[in-house]
Design an enzyme around this catalytic site. Sequence first.
Site, PDB file in Angstrom:
ATOM      1  N   SER A 125     -12.670 -37.652 -20.388  1.00  0.00           N
ATOM      2  CA  SER A 125     -13.505 -36.619 -20.608  1.00  0.00           C
ATOM      3  C   SER A 125     -13.836 -36.268 -22.113  1.00  0.00           C
ATOM      4  O   SER A 125     -12.727 -36.396 -23.137  1.00  0.00           O
ATOM      5  CB  SER A 125     -13.071 -35.581 -19.980  1.00  0.00           C
ATOM      6  OG  SER A 125     -13.719 -34.326 -19.933  1.00  0.00           O
ATOM      7  N   TYR A 159      -5.898 -30.200 -17.100  1.00  0.00           N
ATOM      8  CA  TYR A 159      -7.080 -31.312 -17.198  1.00  0.00           C
ATOM      9  C   TYR A 159      -7.045 -31.796 -18.613  1.00  0.00           C
ATOM     10  O   TYR A 159      -7.156 -33.011 -18.691  1.00  0.00           O
ATOM     11  CB  TYR A 159      -8.447 -30.631 -16.639  1.00  0.00           C
ATOM     12  CG  TYR A 159      -9.683 -31.886 -16.583  1.00  0.00           C
ATOM     13  CD1 TYR A 159      -9.303 -32.968 -15.818  1.00  0.00           C
ATOM     14  CD2 TYR A 159     -10.325 -31.641 -17.555  1.00  0.00           C
ATOM     15  CE1 TYR A 159     -10.479 -33.820 -15.693  1.00  0.00           C
ATOM     16  CE2 TYR A 159     -11.371 -32.746 -17.276  1.00  0.00           C
ATOM     17  CZ  TYR A 159     -11.325 -33.794 -16.371  1.00  0.00           C
ATOM     18  OH  TYR A 159     -12.500 -34.767 -16.733  1.00  0.00           O
ATOM     19  N   GLY A 162     -18.049 -43.303  -9.922  1.00  0.00           N
ATOM     20  CA  GLY A 162     -17.579 -44.321  -9.641  1.00  0.00           C
ATOM     21  C   GLY A 162     -18.559 -45.228  -8.719  1.00  0.00           C
ATOM     22  O   GLY A 162     -18.704 -46.585  -9.039  1.00  0.00           O
ATOM     23  N   ASN A 181     -15.971 -44.718  -4.129  1.00  0.00           N
ATOM     24  CA  ASN A 181     -16.712 -44.219  -2.785  1.00  0.00           C
ATOM     25  C   ASN A 181     -17.808 -43.119  -3.310  1.00  0.00           C
ATOM     26  O   ASN A 181     -18.860 -43.011  -2.293  1.00  0.00           O
ATOM     27  CB  ASN A 181     -15.776 -43.582  -1.711  1.00  0.00           C
ATOM     28  CG  ASN A 181     -15.025 -42.617  -2.147  1.00  0.00           C
ATOM     29  OD1 ASN A 181     -14.023 -42.788  -3.168  1.00  0.00           O
ATOM     30  ND2 ASN A 181     -15.438 -41.236  -1.695  1.00  0.00           N
ATOM     31  N   GLY A 199     -11.940 -44.862  -7.156  1.00  0.00           N
ATOM     32  CA  GLY A 199     -12.486 -43.592  -6.825  1.00  0.00           C
ATOM     33  C   GLY A 199     -14.011 -43.841  -6.823  1.00  0.00           C
ATOM     34  O   GLY A 199     -14.854 -43.358  -7.405  1.00  0.00           O
TER      35      GLY A 199
HETATM   36  N1  LIG Z   1     -18.360 -34.990 -13.574  1.00  0.00           N
HETATM   37  C1  LIG Z   1     -18.107 -34.689 -14.942  1.00  0.00           C
HETATM   38  O1  LIG Z   1     -18.890 -33.921 -15.374  1.00  0.00           O
HETATM   39  C2  LIG Z   1     -17.122 -35.420 -15.756  1.00  0.00           C
HETATM   40  C3  LIG Z   1     -17.126 -35.059 -17.132  1.00  0.00           C
HETATM   41  C4  LIG Z   1     -16.026 -35.876 -17.537  1.00  0.00           C
HETATM   42  C5  LIG Z   1     -15.194 -36.800 -17.250  1.00  0.00           C
HETATM   43  N2  LIG Z   1     -15.134 -36.982 -15.857  1.00  0.00           N
HETATM   44  C6  LIG Z   1     -14.425 -37.919 -15.076  1.00  0.00           C
HETATM   45  O2  LIG Z   1     -15.128 -39.011 -14.373  1.00  0.00           O
HETATM   46  C7  LIG Z   1     -14.427 -39.454 -13.378  1.00  0.00           C
HETATM   47  C8  LIG Z   1     -14.987 -39.295 -12.150  1.00  0.00           C
HETATM   48  O3  LIG Z   1     -15.615 -37.941 -11.903  1.00  0.00           O
HETATM   49  P1  LIG Z   1     -16.707 -37.661 -10.878  1.00  0.00           P
HETATM   50  O4  LIG Z   1     -17.315 -36.758 -11.587  1.00  0.00           O
HETATM   51  O5  LIG Z   1     -17.333 -38.650 -10.249  1.00  0.00           O
HETATM   52  O6  LIG Z   1     -15.745 -36.924  -9.583  1.00  0.00           O
HETATM   53  P2  LIG Z   1     -15.857 -36.318  -8.123  1.00  0.00           P
HETATM   54  O7  LIG Z   1     -17.307 -36.406  -7.862  1.00  0.00           O
HETATM   55  O8  LIG Z   1     -14.852 -35.547  -7.642  1.00  0.00           O
HETATM   56  O9  LIG Z   1     -15.208 -38.092  -7.562  1.00  0.00           O
HETATM   57  C9  LIG Z   1     -13.890 -38.639  -7.865  1.00  0.00           C
HETATM   58  C10 LIG Z   1     -13.607 -39.831  -7.052  1.00  0.00           C
HETATM   59  O10 LIG Z   1     -12.242 -39.777  -7.517  1.00  0.00           O
HETATM   60  C11 LIG Z   1     -11.476 -40.254  -6.037  1.00  0.00           C
HETATM   61  N3  LIG Z   1     -10.089 -39.962  -6.332  1.00  0.00           N
HETATM   62  C12 LIG Z   1      -9.603 -38.730  -6.505  1.00  0.00           C
HETATM   63  N4  LIG Z   1      -8.434 -38.706  -6.380  1.00  0.00           N
HETATM   64  C13 LIG Z   1      -7.940 -39.986  -6.059  1.00  0.00           C
HETATM   65  C14 LIG Z   1      -6.746 -40.913  -5.849  1.00  0.00           C
HETATM   66  N5  LIG Z   1      -5.546 -39.828  -5.658  1.00  0.00           N
HETATM   67  N6  LIG Z   1      -6.737 -42.104  -5.627  1.00  0.00           N
HETATM   68  C15 LIG Z   1      -7.858 -42.616  -5.294  1.00  0.00           C
HETATM   69  N7  LIG Z   1      -9.151 -42.042  -5.638  1.00  0.00           N
HETATM   70  C16 LIG Z   1      -9.180 -40.788  -6.038  1.00  0.00           C
HETATM   71  C17 LIG Z   1     -12.420 -39.223  -5.099  1.00  0.00           C
HETATM   72  O11 LIG Z   1     -11.865 -39.682  -3.745  1.00  0.00           O
HETATM   73  P3  LIG Z   1     -12.236 -38.836  -2.516  1.00  0.00           P
HETATM   74  O12 LIG Z   1     -13.753 -38.941  -2.168  1.00  0.00           O
HETATM   75  O13 LIG Z   1     -11.586 -39.315  -1.527  1.00  0.00           O
HETATM   76  O14 LIG Z   1     -12.014 -37.484  -3.028  1.00  0.00           O
HETATM   77  C18 LIG Z   1     -13.683 -39.693  -5.715  1.00  0.00           C
HETATM   78  O15 LIG Z   1     -14.131 -40.928  -5.229  1.00  0.00           O
HETATM   79  C19 LIG Z   1     -13.151 -38.679 -13.193  1.00  0.00           C
HETATM   80  O16 LIG Z   1     -12.099 -39.316 -14.002  1.00  0.00           O
HETATM   81  C20 LIG Z   1     -13.319 -37.426 -14.242  1.00  0.00           C
HETATM   82  O17 LIG Z   1     -12.355 -36.710 -14.681  1.00  0.00           O
HETATM   83  C21 LIG Z   1     -16.232 -36.423 -14.918  1.00  0.00           C
END
Ligand SMILES: NC(=O)c1ccc[n+]([C@@H]2O[C@H](COP(=O)([O-])OP(=O)(O)OC[C@H]3O[C@@H](n4cnc5c(N)ncnc54)[C@H](OP(=O)(O)O)[C@@H]3O)[C@@H](O)[C@H]2O)c1
Length: 245
Positions: A140, A163, A14, A10, A8
């Site tokens: 998280s 979640y 990530g 892209n 993830g």
């Molecule tokens: N943002 C926050 O506040 C926060 C807080 C705590 C934990 N987290 C954790 O941090 C991580 C990254 O979060 P983020 O905020 O960067 O989220 P995001 O902006 O939604 O990005 C998520 C990434 O995961 C990819 N993804 C989703 N489902 C997938 C699958 N089945 N196979 C491969 N890739 C997949 C998405 O690809 P697409 O672009 O194709 O959708 C995207 O690249 C997650 O595990 C999330 O639970 C985030």
Amino acid sequence: MKTVLITGANKSIGFETARQLLAQGYYVYLGSRDIEKGEQAVSQLRAEGLSQVEAIEIDVNQITSIQAAREALGQKIKVLDVLVNNAGIGGAMPQTPLETDITVFREVFETNFFGVIEVTQAFIDLLKESEEPRIVNVTSGLGSMALHNDPEWKYYSVKPASYVASKAALNAYTIVLAYDQRFTSFKINAVDPGYTATDFNHHSGPGTVEDAAARVVKAATIGADGPTGQFFSDDNAPETGVSPW
Ligand SMILES: NC(=O)c1ccc[n+]([C@@H]2O[C@H](COP(=O)([O-])OP(=O)(O)OC[C@H]3O[C@@H](n4cnc5c(N)ncnc54)[C@H](OP(=O)(O)O)[C@@H]3O)[C@@H](O)[C@H]2O)c1
């Protein structure tokens, strides 16, 4: 040169993790379930002068995609130093424990829990070839069961059912995996990136992707004397950085 695979990657946390590890001299395999988005992300990094990066198609929900990615990577490298299990979803909200459809629970677990296990199992042989293998499971702060029982916790009332359960399960997997590898040079940790402004939460989080990725990178590059089987969270534990499970 050390190698890393980030799922993830892209966009968002990530992607920034990829950028920061590239800046530290790692060769990055930038995982993306949509290869075009992955190639676009790679182009952006190369335009910044970060060239040791290539996209790899991997959808953590599809075992055939995971296997194809493993096959493709195995043709390029014999050693993988770091795996960052970053791909994650929140699932449709709201998520009350009694009204949330079971399909939402299954979808969220498929990505946040089962996907991590399948990716880890698929790449573990390449990781075992590393002298200092590292696995970072991006969890998280909401995955802390201890804090969900503490009414004083700032996120006490934030309980999206599927979640929370998926990240608590991921935390449990991190513990058993770290225990399993305790006599090896593996360092396997769970990292809460903090509440961060990304597409994940419609950019509501106060944190930056730079800070979030720095937390992930810290665990990805942890030294031989660093801990394993820990839950790092600056949000949950600002003083120690180590969250209760
Ligand atoms: N943002 C926050 O506040 C926060 C807080 C705590 C934990 N987290 C954790 O941090 C991580 C990254 O979060 P983020 O905020 O960067 O989220 P995001 O902006 O939604 O990005 C998520 C990434 O995961 C990819 N993804 C989703 N489902 C997938 C699958 N089945 N196979 C491969 N890739 C997949 C998405 O690809 P697409 O672009 O194709 O959708 C995207 O690249 C997650 O595990 C999330 O639970 C985030």
